[in-house]
Design a protein around this motif. Structure first.
Motif, PDB file in Angstrom:
ATOM      1  N   LEU A 271       0.829  -1.196   0.000  1.00  0.00           N
ATOM      2  CA  LEU A 271       0.000   0.000   0.000  1.00  0.00           C
ATOM      3  C   LEU A 271       0.871   1.256   0.000  1.00  0.00           C
ATOM      4  O   LEU A 271       0.638   2.207  -0.756  1.00  0.00           O
ATOM      5  CB  LEU A 271      -0.878  -0.028   1.246  1.00  0.00           C
ATOM      6  CG  LEU A 271      -2.187   0.743   1.252  1.00  0.00           C
ATOM      7  CD1 LEU A 271      -3.047   0.342   0.083  1.00  0.00           C
ATOM      8  CD2 LEU A 271      -2.934   0.461   2.546  1.00  0.00           C
ATOM      9  N   ALA A 272       1.921   1.236   0.825  1.00  0.00           N
ATOM     10  CA  ALA A 272       2.843   2.378   0.896  1.00  0.00           C
ATOM     11  C   ALA A 272       3.512   2.580  -0.459  1.00  0.00           C
ATOM     12  O   ALA A 272       3.645   3.703  -0.948  1.00  0.00           O
ATOM     13  CB  ALA A 272       3.896   2.141   1.974  1.00  0.00           C
ATOM     14  N   PHE A 273       3.908   1.460  -1.090  1.00  0.00           N
ATOM     15  CA  PHE A 273       4.554   1.548  -2.403  1.00  0.00           C
ATOM     16  C   PHE A 273       3.606   2.165  -3.427  1.00  0.00           C
ATOM     17  O   PHE A 273       3.973   3.080  -4.161  1.00  0.00           O
ATOM     18  CB  PHE A 273       5.005   0.159  -2.849  1.00  0.00           C
ATOM     19  CG  PHE A 273       5.640   0.136  -4.205  1.00  0.00           C
ATOM     20  CD1 PHE A 273       6.916   0.652  -4.396  1.00  0.00           C
ATOM     21  CD2 PHE A 273       4.960  -0.386  -5.301  1.00  0.00           C
ATOM     22  CE1 PHE A 273       7.496   0.642  -5.641  1.00  0.00           C
ATOM     23  CE2 PHE A 273       5.528  -0.402  -6.555  1.00  0.00           C
ATOM     24  CZ  PHE A 273       6.805   0.114  -6.721  1.00  0.00           C
ATOM     25  N   SER A 274       2.352   1.677  -3.450  1.00  0.00           N
ATOM     26  CA  SER A 274       1.432   2.208  -4.457  1.00  0.00           C
ATOM     27  C   SER A 274       1.057   3.657  -4.143  1.00  0.00           C
ATOM     28  O   SER A 274       0.795   4.439  -5.047  1.00  0.00           O
ATOM     29  CB  SER A 274       0.191   1.327  -4.601  1.00  0.00           C
ATOM     30  OG  SER A 274      -0.405   1.102  -3.365  1.00  0.00           O
ATOM     31  N   TYR A 275       1.086   4.014  -2.854  1.00  0.00           N
ATOM     32  CA  TYR A 275       0.826   5.410  -2.482  1.00  0.00           C
ATOM     33  C   TYR A 275       1.920   6.309  -3.062  1.00  0.00           C
ATOM     34  O   TYR A 275       1.643   7.380  -3.615  1.00  0.00           O
ATOM     35  CB  TYR A 275       0.777   5.553  -0.964  1.00  0.00           C
ATOM     36  CG  TYR A 275       0.224   6.872  -0.504  1.00  0.00           C
ATOM     37  CD1 TYR A 275      -1.151   7.099  -0.496  1.00  0.00           C
ATOM     38  CD2 TYR A 275       1.065   7.897  -0.100  1.00  0.00           C
ATOM     39  CE1 TYR A 275      -1.673   8.310  -0.099  1.00  0.00           C
ATOM     40  CE2 TYR A 275       0.553   9.120   0.309  1.00  0.00           C
ATOM     41  CZ  TYR A 275      -0.810   9.320   0.309  1.00  0.00           C
ATOM     42  OH  TYR A 275      -1.324  10.518   0.703  1.00  0.00           O
ATOM     43  N   ALA A 276       3.158   5.826  -2.973  1.00  0.00           N
ATOM     44  CA  ALA A 276       4.284   6.584  -3.524  1.00  0.00           C
ATOM     45  C   ALA A 276       4.147   6.691  -5.045  1.00  0.00           C
ATOM     46  O   ALA A 276       4.353   7.758  -5.624  1.00  0.00           O
ATOM     47  CB  ALA A 276       5.601   5.906  -3.146  1.00  0.00           C
ATOM     48  N   VAL A 277       3.794   5.573  -5.688  1.00  0.00           N
ATOM     49  CA  VAL A 277       3.601   5.594  -7.147  1.00  0.00           C
ATOM     50  C   VAL A 277       2.491   6.581  -7.519  1.00  0.00           C
ATOM     51  O   VAL A 277       2.631   7.367  -8.458  1.00  0.00           O
ATOM     52  CB  VAL A 277       3.262   4.172  -7.669  1.00  0.00           C
ATOM     53  CG1 VAL A 277       2.828   4.230  -9.128  1.00  0.00           C
ATOM     54  CG2 VAL A 277       4.470   3.259  -7.531  1.00  0.00           C
ATOM     55  N   ALA A 278       1.407   6.558  -6.744  1.00  0.00           N
ATOM     56  CA  ALA A 278       0.288   7.464  -7.013  1.00  0.00           C
ATOM     57  C   ALA A 278       0.742   8.927  -6.930  1.00  0.00           C
ATOM     58  O   ALA A 278       0.353   9.758  -7.749  1.00  0.00           O
ATOM     59  CB  ALA A 278      -0.845   7.200  -6.034  1.00  0.00           C
ATOM     60  N   ALA A 279       1.589   9.212  -5.941  1.00  0.00           N
ATOM     61  CA  ALA A 279       2.080  10.587  -5.775  1.00  0.00           C
ATOM     62  C   ALA A 279       2.912  10.999  -6.990  1.00  0.00           C
ATOM     63  O   ALA A 279       2.773  12.103  -7.508  1.00  0.00           O
ATOM     64  CB  ALA A 279       2.903  10.693  -4.495  1.00  0.00           C
ATOM     65  N   ILE A 280       3.767  10.080  -7.462  1.00  0.00           N
ATOM     66  CA  ILE A 280       4.605  10.377  -8.627  1.00  0.00           C
ATOM     67  C   ILE A 280       3.720  10.614  -9.855  1.00  0.00           C
ATOM     68  O   ILE A 280       3.908  11.576 -10.603  1.00  0.00           O
ATOM     69  CB  ILE A 280       5.602   9.220  -8.884  1.00  0.00           C
ATOM     70  CG1 ILE A 280       6.623   9.165  -7.744  1.00  0.00           C
ATOM     71  CG2 ILE A 280       6.315   9.387 -10.224  1.00  0.00           C
ATOM     72  CD1 ILE A 280       7.442   7.898  -7.696  1.00  0.00           C
ATOM     73  N   VAL A 281       2.724   9.743 -10.032  1.00  0.00           N
ATOM     74  CA  VAL A 281       1.802   9.886 -11.162  1.00  0.00           C
ATOM     75  C   VAL A 281       1.083  11.232 -11.098  1.00  0.00           C
ATOM     76  O   VAL A 281       0.943  11.935 -12.093  1.00  0.00           O
ATOM     77  CB  VAL A 281       0.770   8.724 -11.171  1.00  0.00           C
ATOM     78  CG1 VAL A 281      -0.375   9.010 -12.132  1.00  0.00           C
ATOM     79  CG2 VAL A 281       1.457   7.416 -11.552  1.00  0.00           C
ATOM     80  N   ARG A 282       0.670  11.619  -9.893  1.00  0.00           N
ATOM     81  CA  ARG A 282      -0.099  12.847  -9.719  1.00  0.00           C
ATOM     82  C   ARG A 282       0.726  14.075 -10.117  1.00  0.00           C
ATOM     83  O   ARG A 282       0.222  14.997 -10.742  1.00  0.00           O
ATOM     84  CB  ARG A 282      -0.544  12.962  -8.266  1.00  0.00           C
ATOM     85  CG  ARG A 282      -1.719  13.895  -8.058  1.00  0.00           C
ATOM     86  CD  ARG A 282      -2.228  13.821  -6.635  1.00  0.00           C
ATOM     87  NE  ARG A 282      -2.833  12.539  -6.321  1.00  0.00           N
ATOM     88  CZ  ARG A 282      -2.508  11.792  -5.269  1.00  0.00           C
ATOM     89  NH1 ARG A 282      -1.570  12.176  -4.443  1.00  0.00           N
ATOM     90  NH2 ARG A 282      -3.101  10.646  -5.061  1.00  0.00           N
ATOM     91  N   TYR A 283       2.030  14.071  -9.774  1.00  0.00           N
ATOM     92  CA  TYR A 283       2.849  15.248 -10.049  1.00  0.00           C
ATOM     93  C   TYR A 283       3.369  15.292 -11.474  1.00  0.00           C
ATOM     94  O   TYR A 283       3.755  16.335 -11.961  1.00  0.00           O
ATOM     95  CB  TYR A 283       4.005  15.344  -9.054  1.00  0.00           C
ATOM     96  CG  TYR A 283       3.510  15.773  -7.695  1.00  0.00           C
ATOM     97  CD1 TYR A 283       2.933  17.033  -7.516  1.00  0.00           C
ATOM     98  CD2 TYR A 283       3.570  14.915  -6.607  1.00  0.00           C
ATOM     99  CE1 TYR A 283       2.436  17.423  -6.288  1.00  0.00           C
ATOM    100  CE2 TYR A 283       3.073  15.299  -5.372  1.00  0.00           C
ATOM    101  CZ  TYR A 283       2.506  16.549  -5.229  1.00  0.00           C
ATOM    102  OH  TYR A 283       2.009  16.926  -4.012  1.00  0.00           O
ATOM    103  N   ASN A 284       3.385  14.146 -12.160  1.00  0.00           N
ATOM    104  CA  ASN A 284       4.008  14.116 -13.475  1.00  0.00           C
ATOM    105  C   ASN A 284       3.052  13.881 -14.629  1.00  0.00           C
ATOM    106  O   ASN A 284       3.453  13.949 -15.786  1.00  0.00           O
ATOM    107  CB  ASN A 284       5.105  13.052 -13.499  1.00  0.00           C
ATOM    108  CG  ASN A 284       6.234  13.414 -12.549  1.00  0.00           C
ATOM    109  OD1 ASN A 284       6.916  14.417 -12.733  1.00  0.00           O
ATOM    110  ND2 ASN A 284       6.383  12.617 -11.519  1.00  0.00           N
TER     111      ASN A 284
END
Lengths: 228, 401
Positions: free
Chosen positions: B342-355
Motif C-alpha cells: 500500500l505504501a509503495f502504491s501510495y508513492a507511485v500514485a504521488a509520482i503519477v499525480r505530479y508528473n
C-alpha cells in the motif's frame, strides 16, 4: 495427603507389529512438600514416568491422582493442558528458554495460557526473578546469561502459575558443578516451602539433595529410601 | 491475543530479511491491485467532474451504434463514430423541433493544423453554430467574443491553441491559417473548470462557424456530433427517447447513438471494470505465488520452533492456542506485506499525480481492498502450517534437536 499418587501404572508403546512395554505396575506416592529423585539408567522408563506424572502422556493402565484430582485416561488434550498449567511447573535440562525474549517475557509466557491470574503477573514475575537473584537480568535475553542464570529463569517460569508440583528433568545436566549445586539448593528450598519436587536424574550427587530416591529399572520401581 | 501479536512481531523482526523476501509476492500483488484501483477511481472522478461541468441536461448524438447495455452484443464499427457521414442537417432540424429541446449544436471536424507564421498547433478545430458554448456549458470565453453567424472567416481559439500560437500575447484581431484558409481570431477560451485528464480534451477545441468548416471540408457537412441542451425542467431520459425515435424514423435504421451523461459514465464504468478484472487476474497470480511463499516460510518456522511448541504445550498451551499463535504470525506477516504494498502504491500514485494529468484517488476502498486481500492470503496459506504446529506431540517436540 499425597499430592502425587500412582497406582499400578503401566505404559506400553504400540506400533503396527511391535508392542514395547516401558512401565509396568508402578506404584508411587509423594507427599506435599516432599522432594523425590527418580534415578535409573537410560531406557529404564524414567522419562516415560515423568511424562505421565507431568500429564504429557497417558498411561495404558493404572490410576493417577494429582493434587487430589483423579486423572482419567479419557480426559481431552485441552483438559490435560489446563491441568498442566494449573498444577505443574517444568524445569528442563536444556532450559528451553525463548532465545529472542527477555527473562521477564520468558517467565510470563505460561500465564498467557491462563484465563485467571493475569492481573498482577508482571509484578509476580519480577518478584520471582528477584528472589532467585536475577534482579539485574530482568530485561536480559538468555544469550546474555550464564547457564546457571538461565536455569534460574526457567525455575521462575515453572513457578509463575504457583503450581503444587515442580517436575525437573536432569535440571543440572547442562551446568557446571557449582551452578548445579545452586539449582539443587533452590529446588530443596522450594520443597521446604511446601512445593512437591520431582527430580529425574542419573547423578547420585544430585539425588542426595532430595528427601528420598526412587530407583527405576526396566520399567519397575526397585526400592525407595530416605536420605538424611 | 496480545501475547500472540507480540510474539509474532518478535519472530518477524528476528528474521527481518527472510520476512521481507517472503512477503515480496504479497507486496507486488497488493500494490498492483491498489495502483490500478486508485487510478481507475481517479479517472472515474475526472469523468464525473467533466459531466458535472456539462450539466446533466446535455446529451449528444454520434454516428455508429454503441451498445450501452452491460450485456455487450453487436460490436460497433469505429469508423462510424468519426466519419461524419451518418448525421445530417435534416436530423438537426427535426431534433430542434422536439419538445423539451432548447439548443441544438451540430459540430463538424476540420482537418489540418492551425498556423501563425512559423508556429503551429495540432489541437482540434470544430465547425459549430454560434450557440455551441451555451449548449456545452463546460467551456467559457477567456477574452474577445463568440462568432454570431454560421458564416465568416472567424475563429475562437482553444486555450491550448492560444498558448501554442501566441504564448502570453493577446491574439485578438490577429490572422492565422486553418489548413489553406485565413481566419481572424475574435476570441479565445479559458481553461475548463475542474481541469483534469478527461476535460483537457475539451481544452484543445477551437471553433469556427459551421459553414466556414463546410468550405474546408469541400462542401460537405461532415456532422461529427450533435449536442443537445434540454430545458432544465424536462426529463433527459424522455428527450433521449424522443431523439432516438425521431432519428430512427429519419434514417430507417439504428446507425447512431444518443448518449446522456449517465450513459457515458456507465460506458466508462464498463471499460474500467474490464481493465480492473484483467489486472486483478494478473495480480492474483502474484498473490498466489506470494501465498505459497508465506506457507513455505511458515512451515520452516514451525519446524525451527518445534521445541518452543513442545515447551508451550508443556506449560499449558492447548492445540487451539498454538494454532492461534502461528496463524496470527502468518496473518501479521501478510498484513505487513499488504501495508508495504500500500505504501509503495501510495508513492507511485504521488509520482503519477505530479508528473501526469491523472489524479489517482486513494480512498478507504483501496485501503480496505489491500488489507482485505492480505488478511485472506494470510489465513488461507497460514492455516496448514499452523495446524501442523498445533498437532505436534509435546513429548516428541521437546526432544527435537
Amino acid at each position: 495427603m499425597a499430592v502425587i499418587a500412582l497406582h499400578d501404572i503401566g505404559k506400553t508403546y504400540k506400533s503396527e507389529s511391535l508392542e514395547v512395554p516401558v512401565l509396568h505396575g508402578v506404584d508411587l506416592k509423594v507427599e506435599a512438600g516432599e522432594s523425590v529423585a527418580i534415578m535409573g539408567p537410560s531406557g529404564s522408563g524414567k522419562s516415560t514416568l515423568m511424562n505421565i506424572i507431568g500429564l504429557l502422556d497417558r498411561p495404558t493402565q493404572g490410576e493417577l491422582e494429582l493434587g487430589g484430582e483423579n486423572i482419567s485416561l479419557s480426559m481431552s488434550d485441552s483438559k490435560l493442558a489446563a491441568l498442566r498449567s494449573e498444577k505443574i511447573g517444568f524445569v528442563f535440562q536444556s532450559f528451553n528458554l525463548l532465545a529472542r525474549q527477555t527473562a521477564l517475557a520468558n517467565v510470563l509466557m505460561p500465564t498467557s495460557y491462563r484465563k485467571d491470574g493475569r492481573g498482577d503477573r508482571i509484578e509476580r514475575a519480577k518478584k520471582l526473578l528477584k528472589d532467585l537473584g536475577l534482579e539485574k537480568r530482568i530485561l536480559h535475553k538468555p544469550t546474555e546469561m550464564s547457564g546457571g542464570e538461565r536455569q534460574r529463569v526457567a525455575i521462575a517460569r515453572a513457578l509463575i502459575n504457583d503450581p503444587e508440583i515442580i517436575l525437573a528433568d536432569e535440571p543440572t545436566g547442562n551446568l557446571d558443578s557449582k551452578s548445579g549445586k545452586e539449582v539443587m539448593d533452590i529446588l530443596a528450598k522450594l520443597s521446604k516451602a511446601g512445593k512437591t519436587v520431582i527430580v529425574i536424574t542419573h547423578d547420585p550427587k544430585v539425588a542426595e539433595h532430595c528427601d528420598r530416591t526412587v530407583h527405576i529399572f526396566d520399567g519397575t520401581i526397585q526400592k525407595g529410601g530416605h536420605h538424611d | 491475543m496480545i501475547d500472540h501479536i507480540k510474539s509474532a512481531f518478535a519472530s518477524i523482526w528476528g528474521n527481518k530479511l527472510r520476512s521481507l523476501l517472503t512477503v515480496l509476492g504479497v507486496i507486488i500483488g497488493v500494490s498492483s491491485v491498489t495502483i490500478l484501483v486508485s487510478l481507475g477511481q481517479g479517472l472515474k472522478n475526472d469523468v464525473a467532474n467533466v459531466i458535472e461541468g456539462f450539466g446533466t441536461n446535455v446529451l449528444f448524438v454520434t454516428g455508429g451504434k454503441i451498445d450501452t447495455s452491460s450485456k455487450g452484443g453487436q460490436a460497433a464499427n469505429p469508423a462510424d463514430f468519426i466519419s461524419g457521414d451518418v448525421l445530417t442537417q435534416a436530423d438537426v432540424g427535426s431534433i430542434r423541433a422536439l419538445n423539451g429541446v432548447t439548443l441544438v449544436s451540430p459540430v463538424s471536424l476540420v482537418g489540418g493544423n492551425l498556423k501563425n507564421g512559423t508556429k503551429t498547433s495540432s489541437s482540434s478545430v470544430l465547425g459549430a453554430t454560434p450557440d455551441v458554448l451555451d449548449t456545452l456549458q463546460i467551456l467559457t470565453l477567456g477574452g474577445g467574443k463568440m462568432f454570431t453567424s454560421n458564416d465568416g472567416q472567424e475563429i475562437v481559439l482553444s486555450s491550448v491553441a492560444k498558448q501554442d500560437l501566441f504564448g502570453d500575447a493577446n491574439p485578438i484581431g490577429q490572422n492565422i491559417q486553418v489548413g489553406t484558409q485565413g481566419f481572424t481570431v475574435i476570441g479565445y477560451l479559458s481553461k475548463s473548470k475542474n481541469s483534469n485528464a478527461i476535460s483537457s480534451e475539451y481544452d484543445s477545441l477551437s471553433f469556427i462557424p459551421f459553414n466556414a468548416a463546410k468550405i474546408l471540408n469541400k462542401g460537405q457537412d461532415k456532422i461529427y456530433r450533435i449536442f443537445i441542451h434540454t430545458s432544465t425542467e424536462s426529463d433527459v431520459k424522455a428527450v433521449k427517447q424522443e431523439v432516438f425515435e425521431q432519428l430512427k424514423k429519419n434514417h430507417g435504421q439504428e446507425d447512431f447513438t444518443v448518449l446522456t451523461q449517465d450513459d457515458i459514465l456507465s460506458l466508462f464504468d464498463q471499460f474500467l471494470g474490464l481493465a480492473t478484472a484483467m489486472v486483478s487476474a494478473i495480480a492474483s497470480i502474484s498473490l498466489l505465488v506470494g501465498g505459497i511463499g508465506i506457507m513455505n516460510i511458515m512451515l520452516v518456522t514451525v519446524s525451527e520452533r518445534t521445541r518452543e511448541i513442545g515447551l508451550r504445550k508443556a506449560v499449558g498451551a492447548t492445540q487451539g492456542a498454538i494454532l492461534g499463535q502461528f496463524l496470527t504470525e502468518a496473518i501479521i506477516i501478510t498484513l505487513v506485506g499488504g501495508l508495504l504494498g500500500l505504501a509503495f502504491s501510495y508513492a507511485v500514485a504521488a509520482i503519477v499525480r505530479y508528473n501526469t494529468p491523472l489524479h489517482p484517488s486513494f480512498s478507504w476502498e483501496v485501503i480496505t481492498i489491500a488489507l482485505g486481500i492480505s488478511l485472506v492470503i494470510g489465513t488461507v496459506f497460514g492455516i496448514w502450517p499452523a495446524l501442523r504446529a498445533a498437532r505436534k506431540d509435546p513429548i516428541e517436540a521437546l526432544r527435537y534437536e
